[in-house]
Design a protein around this motif. Sequence first.
Motif, PDB file in Angstrom:
ATOM      1  N   VAL A  95     -28.877  66.591  -8.966  1.00 58.73           N
ATOM      2  CA  VAL A  95     -28.642  65.158  -8.851  1.00 58.73           C
ATOM      3  C   VAL A  95     -28.057  64.927  -7.465  1.00 58.73           C
ATOM      4  O   VAL A  95     -27.076  65.576  -7.089  1.00 58.73           O
ATOM      5  CB  VAL A  95     -27.648  64.656  -9.927  1.00 58.73           C
ATOM      6  N   ARG A  96     -28.683  64.053  -6.694  1.00 60.35           N
ATOM      7  CA  ARG A  96     -28.210  63.821  -5.341  1.00 60.35           C
ATOM      8  C   ARG A  96     -26.898  63.038  -5.353  1.00 60.35           C
ATOM      9  O   ARG A  96     -26.803  61.978  -5.987  1.00 60.35           O
ATOM     10  CB  ARG A  96     -29.277  63.048  -4.552  1.00 60.35           C
ATOM     11  N   GLU A  97     -25.897  63.575  -4.671  1.00 61.21           N
ATOM     12  CA  GLU A  97     -24.608  62.881  -4.538  1.00 61.21           C
ATOM     13  C   GLU A  97     -24.173  62.988  -3.089  1.00 61.21           C
ATOM     14  O   GLU A  97     -24.033  64.087  -2.564  1.00 61.21           O
ATOM     15  CB  GLU A  97     -23.560  63.540  -5.455  1.00 61.21           C
ATOM     16  N   ASN A  98     -23.962  61.843  -2.421  1.00 62.10           N
ATOM     17  CA  ASN A  98     -23.458  61.845  -1.052  1.00 62.10           C
ATOM     18  C   ASN A  98     -21.956  61.578  -1.104  1.00 62.10           C
ATOM     19  O   ASN A  98     -21.547  60.425  -1.245  1.00 62.10           O
ATOM     20  CB  ASN A  98     -24.147  60.752  -0.228  1.00 62.10           C
ATOM     21  N   PRO A  99     -21.133  62.616  -0.979  1.00 63.11           N
ATOM     22  CA  PRO A  99     -19.687  62.392  -1.187  1.00 63.11           C
ATOM     23  C   PRO A  99     -19.104  61.379  -0.204  1.00 63.11           C
ATOM     24  O   PRO A  99     -18.124  60.709  -0.521  1.00 63.11           O
ATOM     25  CB  PRO A  99     -19.073  63.787  -1.013  1.00 63.11           C
ATOM     26  N   TRP A 100     -19.739  61.235   0.998  1.00 63.53           N
ATOM     27  CA  TRP A 100     -19.201  60.287   1.989  1.00 63.53           C
ATOM     28  C   TRP A 100     -19.376  58.837   1.562  1.00 63.53           C
ATOM     29  O   TRP A 100     -18.762  57.951   2.133  1.00 63.53           O
ATOM     30  CB  TRP A 100     -19.827  60.538   3.367  1.00 63.53           C
ATOM     31  N   GLU A 101     -20.193  58.595   0.531  1.00 65.76           N
ATOM     32  CA  GLU A 101     -20.338  57.226   0.016  1.00 65.76           C
ATOM     33  C   GLU A 101     -19.223  56.871  -0.960  1.00 65.76           C
ATOM     34  O   GLU A 101     -19.073  55.715  -1.329  1.00 65.76           O
ATOM     35  CB  GLU A 101     -21.702  57.056  -0.656  1.00 65.76           C
ATOM     36  N   MET A 102     -18.455  57.864  -1.387  1.00 62.80           N
ATOM     37  CA  MET A 102     -17.298  57.679  -2.267  1.00 62.80           C
ATOM     38  C   MET A 102     -17.607  56.748  -3.454  1.00 62.80           C
ATOM     39  O   MET A 102     -16.911  55.771  -3.700  1.00 62.80           O
ATOM     40  CB  MET A 102     -16.119  57.149  -1.447  1.00 62.80           C
ATOM     41  N   ARG A 103     -18.638  57.093  -4.214  1.00 60.19           N
ATOM     42  CA  ARG A 103     -19.014  56.312  -5.393  1.00 60.19           C
ATOM     43  C   ARG A 103     -17.917  56.357  -6.444  1.00 60.19           C
ATOM     44  O   ARG A 103     -17.422  57.439  -6.781  1.00 60.19           O
ATOM     45  CB  ARG A 103     -20.265  56.920  -6.033  1.00 60.19           C
ATOM     46  N   ASP A 104     -17.550  55.222  -6.991  1.00 63.53           N
ATOM     47  CA  ASP A 104     -16.522  55.171  -8.033  1.00 63.53           C
ATOM     48  C   ASP A 104     -16.870  56.070  -9.215  1.00 63.53           C
ATOM     49  O   ASP A 104     -16.016  56.773  -9.748  1.00 63.53           O
ATOM     50  CB  ASP A 104     -16.361  53.735  -8.553  1.00 63.53           C
ATOM     51  N   GLU A 105     -18.149  56.045  -9.626  1.00 60.65           N
ATOM     52  CA  GLU A 105     -18.552  56.839 -10.801  1.00 60.65           C
ATOM     53  C   GLU A 105     -18.345  58.323 -10.554  1.00 60.65           C
ATOM     54  O   GLU A 105     -18.015  59.072 -11.475  1.00 60.65           O
ATOM     55  CB  GLU A 105     -20.040  56.599 -11.140  1.00 60.65           C
ATOM     56  N   PHE A 106     -18.547  58.750  -9.297  1.00 60.96           N
ATOM     57  CA  PHE A 106     -18.363  60.170  -9.001  1.00 60.96           C
ATOM     58  C   PHE A 106     -16.871  60.532  -9.005  1.00 60.96           C
ATOM     59  O   PHE A 106     -16.479  61.573  -9.529  1.00 60.96           O
ATOM     60  CB  PHE A 106     -19.015  60.536  -7.666  1.00 60.96           C
ATOM     61  N   PRO A 131     -19.550  70.480  -5.118  1.00 60.79           N
ATOM     62  CA  PRO A 131     -20.361  70.150  -6.281  1.00 60.79           C
ATOM     63  C   PRO A 131     -19.507  69.766  -7.494  1.00 60.79           C
ATOM     64  O   PRO A 131     -18.343  70.123  -7.586  1.00 60.79           O
ATOM     65  CB  PRO A 131     -21.056  71.476  -6.575  1.00 60.79           C
ATOM     66  N   ALA A 132     -20.152  69.024  -8.407  1.00 58.82           N
ATOM     67  CA  ALA A 132     -19.627  68.881  -9.758  1.00 58.82           C
ATOM     68  C   ALA A 132     -20.801  69.129 -10.681  1.00 58.82           C
ATOM     69  O   ALA A 132     -21.957  69.006 -10.263  1.00 58.82           O
ATOM     70  CB  ALA A 132     -19.049  67.492  -9.980  1.00 58.82           C
ATOM     71  N   MET A 133     -20.514  69.514 -11.917  1.00 56.50           N
ATOM     72  CA  MET A 133     -21.607  69.749 -12.875  1.00 56.50           C
ATOM     73  C   MET A 133     -21.278  69.047 -14.183  1.00 56.50           C
ATOM     74  O   MET A 133     -20.115  68.887 -14.541  1.00 56.50           O
ATOM     75  CB  MET A 133     -21.841  71.249 -13.095  1.00 56.50           C
ATOM     76  N   ARG A 134     -22.336  68.648 -14.880  1.00 53.47           N
ATOM     77  CA  ARG A 134     -22.141  67.978 -16.157  1.00 53.47           C
ATOM     78  C   ARG A 134     -23.251  68.369 -17.124  1.00 53.47           C
ATOM     79  O   ARG A 134     -24.416  68.447 -16.741  1.00 53.47           O
ATOM     80  CB  ARG A 134     -22.111  66.459 -15.925  1.00 53.47           C
ATOM     81  N   GLU A 135     -22.855  68.631 -18.365  1.00 53.23           N
ATOM     82  CA  GLU A 135     -23.797  68.892 -19.457  1.00 53.23           C
ATOM     83  C   GLU A 135     -23.613  67.733 -20.434  1.00 53.23           C
ATOM     84  O   GLU A 135     -22.646  67.743 -21.213  1.00 53.23           O
ATOM     85  CB  GLU A 135     -23.417  70.222 -20.110  1.00 53.23           C
ATOM     86  N   PRO A 136     -24.452  66.697 -20.354  1.00 53.55           N
ATOM     87  CA  PRO A 136     -24.200  65.503 -21.176  1.00 53.55           C
ATOM     88  C   PRO A 136     -24.216  65.791 -22.678  1.00 53.55           C
ATOM     89  O   PRO A 136     -23.416  65.229 -23.421  1.00 53.55           O
ATOM     90  CB  PRO A 136     -25.339  64.550 -20.791  1.00 53.55           C
ATOM     91  N   ASP A 137     -25.117  66.682 -23.124  1.00 59.26           N
ATOM     92  CA  ASP A 137     -25.218  66.940 -24.561  1.00 59.26           C
ATOM     93  C   ASP A 137     -23.961  67.599 -25.112  1.00 59.26           C
ATOM     94  O   ASP A 137     -23.572  67.379 -26.261  1.00 59.26           O
ATOM     95  CB  ASP A 137     -26.433  67.826 -24.862  1.00 59.26           C
TER      96      ASP A 137
END
Lengths: 223, 223
Positions: B30-41, B51-57
């Motif tokens: 999943v593309r994440e640009n940390p310099w955009e400082m997204r609230d959700e991230f 990196p961060a990782m997530r297993e939704p299930d």
Amino acid sequence: MWRLYQFPLCPFSRKLRLLLAEKGVPFELVRENPWEMRDEFFLMNPTGRTPAMREPDKNITLSDSRAIAEYFEETVPKNPMINGTASNRAEIRRLVALFDENFFGDVTGPLLMERYTKRVVTRQAPNSQVLRSAMRLADDHLDYIDYLIDHRPWLAGSTMTLADLTAAAQISVADYLGGINWQGHEQARGWYSVFKSRPSFQPLLADRMEGVAPPKHYADVNA
Amino acid sequence: MWRLYQFPLCPFSRKLRLLLAEKGVPFELVRENPWEMRDEFFLMNPTGRTPAMREPDKNITLSDSRAIAEYFEETVPKNPMINGTASNRAEIRRLVALFDENFFGDVTGPLLMERYTKRVVTRQAPNSQVLRSAMRLADDHLDYIDYLIDHRPWLAGSTMTLADLTAAAQISVADYLGGINWQGHEQARGWYSVFKSRPSFQPLLADRMEGVAPPKHYADVNA
């Protein structure tokens, strides 16, 4: 006996001092000033950073504070500090990284530079803008500790872990250097005061760095 | 399935991409640009870093690349990457820290700032003094790899470990950004070329970051 190469305000060495004391591992402190860049220290530890540890009788040399913490966690069963399920252990290690990297980068590192290195080593005036920024960021980190302690008895869950030792070690150095304003952080203050009363913490509170005196409340276990 | 939040030139995410591929753990990027400082991230990962990782299930969220690596080492037995005695494991973790902290701080971090962030994000001119210093320090680090490979088949000993994956991940980003001069580093070059041929490495070599093209030799497995 294990030798721990460190200086009194090295937060990463303080984490190990707490860990070794909690686990009952005997060790002696050896003073190492990494800014002097001693050849002998670089030979032992190519990064030249404190802490490093050495057991001369077993001819074992260790460096990097997280690698050393994992080593003692694996070899000394008493008082496990990276425990629980794999998810619990990931949470402990996430918080260890957060305090070792972010808290250090935001708060402890700049405070050490402005209030110790510049005063004692390089003889420069501190940069008050950097100091203000470090203290503001310290406040944000204490907010996060307040939040964690609102949800859990200890930072990573129901028991004291390496996350607590890491955070307390960083905060103790920042507090020594006058960078912590406890006002408005009752949860963080309560959590930290429990540490200050532990036997493992007393040598840290008694330790002094030449050239810089801590504020009055620093070693007061009731403050 | 596991989701890995990353951007193509994040060296810490590349370490996990290699580890997960070597261990046969399926994951999606999943593309994440940390310099955009997204609230959700930030909500998922308070440090805001990849990196961060997530297993939704399973509702599991992990962050910090070393904590994540230890998690998969503990939960997926295939191809152990932090193995051997406690001393061996300490040596692996020491080298992981050396490349994640020192190599990144000396080389990969400055190269990313000067050749990616300034070009694409902040639109500033690169600082040629910083670039020269990063390339000189890269040379020192390659000397150390030459030294290790003179004494051992792999960086931490007789088998491939997380130390090799960490070093290769950092070097691959530095090489993409034109910061590596392989001349005079036959041991390091030989060790790295073995990696470049591994199936786990192919997605990294094929990946491109918008706005910056790698030098010709970057993806050539015979270079």
